[in-house]
Each structure stands twice: as structure tokens, then as C-alpha cells.
Write a protein that holds these residues in place. Structure first.
Motif: not given
Length: 316
Positions: A54-56, A62-64, A112-123, A143-146
Motif C-alpha cells: 500500500f505504501s508503495r 508521487g513519483d509518476g 496505527p493506520i493513521g500513519g498511512l494518512d501521514e504518508l499521503i500528506d508527505g507525498v 516523519r510523514c514519509v518514513a
């Protein structure tokens, strides 16, 4: 839910197929992380593969090559999927195998699935083309992406009963994520510059005469590029030293996973420190046999002991 003769809940064929898909994605694309994930017992390995897949997916948006608005819409679609997982609306018959596997993992582990929301924020910060004036600003992005991935992973690893300072485990997992991300940033300065991205703090670039950026195999004229790299390496080493305090809080297999992943990145960091300008000529990497050796040492406990010794000497 059916159970086997030991009373353990059995995983249905559709969910197993979803996990198999995620493990295939992890094996093909996870690179450095796959060496650690392989060391986990089955349930944790599957859950980590679902988390990685999911993270990938989010990273790839973001990288596309899509335009920023299309990327924004796809990231919002990913957030909607997370909302469905939180609400329990993803079942085993869903057509998205990554969502099926992640939903099952979230039910099985306290992720803590909210961490994936943080990943989306970072991207989304990447999509907006944000730059960072100070380390504190860059640390927020990291912190958001890693760091968030470290905290999510800790939900799968868990901590051993009675572990000293276990309440600080999420903090250490977060810090370890920062160390890995800063190592990535150093490794990819040339590639990121080619894509119009600059991550290193502007104040650091100015301090070492590198504000012109990294668009060739040579440092900017008059720049102390080696000084800049060594400055950031020292910061990453300190983050590794702090983050690796997590290891004694984990069981053997989870600790081996963390030791393997972090060990690979620490070796990569030291290779960059030895020859800073190499990152301007291409991506610095470790050969597969060296990564495998680090993973084996992680499983044996070698790297965990080594980290404690080197931390005491201030060398991590």
C-alpha cells in the motif's frame, strides 16, 4: 471464522491470495526492505508485505508522470480506501488485493493506520514541490514519509513484555525512519535534482555553498560538497544511534528485521561518507551478497550487539 486444531484463526483463500500478491510486490520492488521482511514469521511477514504494497502504491503516485491534479485525485482515492478499511468496509471479495490484505492485517495487528494518512500528506508535499529551509521542516516531511512507516511497522512487530522504556518505542521507530529517509535523500541528490526536487535544507546548502543544486556529476563551482555530505552524515548517524534503541524492545525475529533493514542503510550511509561525490555520478548501492550478509547477521543478533557497542562509542 474457522480455526485450525490449535485454535488459531485460519486465513481464507481469498485473503491468502491477496497476501501472496502483496508479497510478490514486496519481493520485486522493496529492494533493501525485502531483506528484513523475509526474516519475519509468516503472519508478520504477510502484514508487513501488505503495508509495503500500500505504501508503495502511494509513493508511485508521487513519483509518476501524471500531472499534479491527477496525482492529487489518486492520493485522495487512496485516502478513501483507508477510510473504508477503518470502517470495516473492505471484505475478502473486494477486487483490490492490497486493500484486502491490509484490511486483514489491521484486524489482526494493532497497526496505527493513521500513519498511512501521514504518508499521503508527505507525498502531497512532493506533488506541491515543497522545499525545506531548515532541518526541522525537513524532519516533518521525513516523519510523514518514513517515520510514520516505522510507527506502522511497530504495530506489527509489537514489543516484548516488560521491555524497559517500551512507551518510547514509537518515538524510536519514528527516529529510525528519519535516519533511513535522510540516507535516501543523500543517495538520491542527483536523481532528485533531475526531477526538479531538492530536499536538503536550504540553510545547509547555503552554509556549504551548494545552493546552485546538483545537476551534474561535479559539485557546484566553489562548493564544499564533501563538507555538506559529512554534515548530513553526522546527523543521520545520530538519528540511527537514537532509533536503534528500539532493538532491545523487540522479539528476536522482529529485531532481526529491523537490524537487517537499518544495517543495510547504515552501510550505505558509510559508503556515501567514504566517497561523497559518488552520489553525483549515480545511485550508490550495496551488492546483493552484502545485503544478504547483513540480514543473516541481523537474525543471529550480531548487528544488535554491534549497534549497542558502537552506540556506546558514539560511532553509529
Amino acid at each position: 471464522m474457522s480455526r485450525d486444531v490449535t485454535g488459531t484463526p485460519q486465513t481464507s483463500p481469498p485473503v491468502l491470495a491477496a497476501y501472496s500478491y502483496c508479497e510478490a510486490v514486496t519481493g520485486q520492488q522493496a529492494g533493501n526492505f525485502s531483506y528484513g521482511i523475509r526474516l519475519l514469521p509468516t503472519a508478520k511477514r504477510r502484514a508487513m508485505s501488505a503495508l509495503y504494497a500500500f505504501s508503495r502504491r502511494i509513493d508511485d503516485i508521487g513519483d509518476g508522470t501524471l500531472d499534479p491534479e491527477s496525482k492529487r485525485l489518486r492520493l485522495e482515492d487512496a485516502r478513501t480506501t483507508l477510510d473504508r478499511i477503518r470502517a470495516g468496509d473492505i471484505d475478502e471479495d473486494d477486487t483490490d488485493p492490497v486493500a484486502v490484505a491490509l484490511a486483514h492485517a489491521v484486524r489482526r495487528f494493532p497497526i496505527p493506520i493513521g500513519g498511512l494518512d501521514e504518508l499521503i500528506d508527505g507525498v502531497q508535499m512532493d506533488v506541491r514541490g515543497e522545499t525545506y529551509e531548515t532541518w526541522d521542516e525537513l524532519a516533518h516531511y521525513c516523519r510523514c514519509v518514513a517515520g510514520a512507516i516505522g510507527r506502522l511497522s511497530l504495530g506489527i512487530f509489537g514489543t516484548v513484555p516488560g521491555a524497559r522504556d517500551a512507551a518510547r518505542a514509537p518515538e524510536y521507530a519514528d527516529t529510525l525512519g528519519l535516519a533511513l529517509q535522510l540516507t535516501n535523500i543523500l543517495r538520491d541528490v542527483r536523481e532528485d535534482a533531475a526531477n526538479g526536487r531538492t530536499y536538503l535544507p536550504s540553510e545547509d546548502l547555503a552554509k556549504f555553498g551548494c545552493s546552485a543544486g546538483f545537476h551534474s556529476a561535479l559539485p557546484p563551482a566553489g562548493a564544499d560538497f564533501t563538507g555538506l555530505v559529512h554534515f548530513e552524515v553526522r546527523r543521520a548517524r545520530a538519528l540511527f544511534a537514537e532509533g536503534m534503541k528500539l532493538l532491545p524492545m523487540l522479539d528476536r525475529r522482529s529485531g532481526a528485521c529491523v537490524a537487517a533493514m537499518s544495517g543495510i542503510y547504515r552501510r550505505l550511509l558509510e559508503r556515501i561518507a567514504e566517497e561523497p561525490t559518488a552520489v553525483l555520478r549515480g545511485r550508490v548501492s550495496l551488492p546483493g551478497h552484502e545485503k544478504a550478509l547483513v540480514a543473516v547477521r541481523g537474525l543471529s543478533g550480531y548487528d544488535a550487539r554491534s549497534v549497542h557497542r558502537q552506540t556506546a562509542r558514539g560511532r553509529v
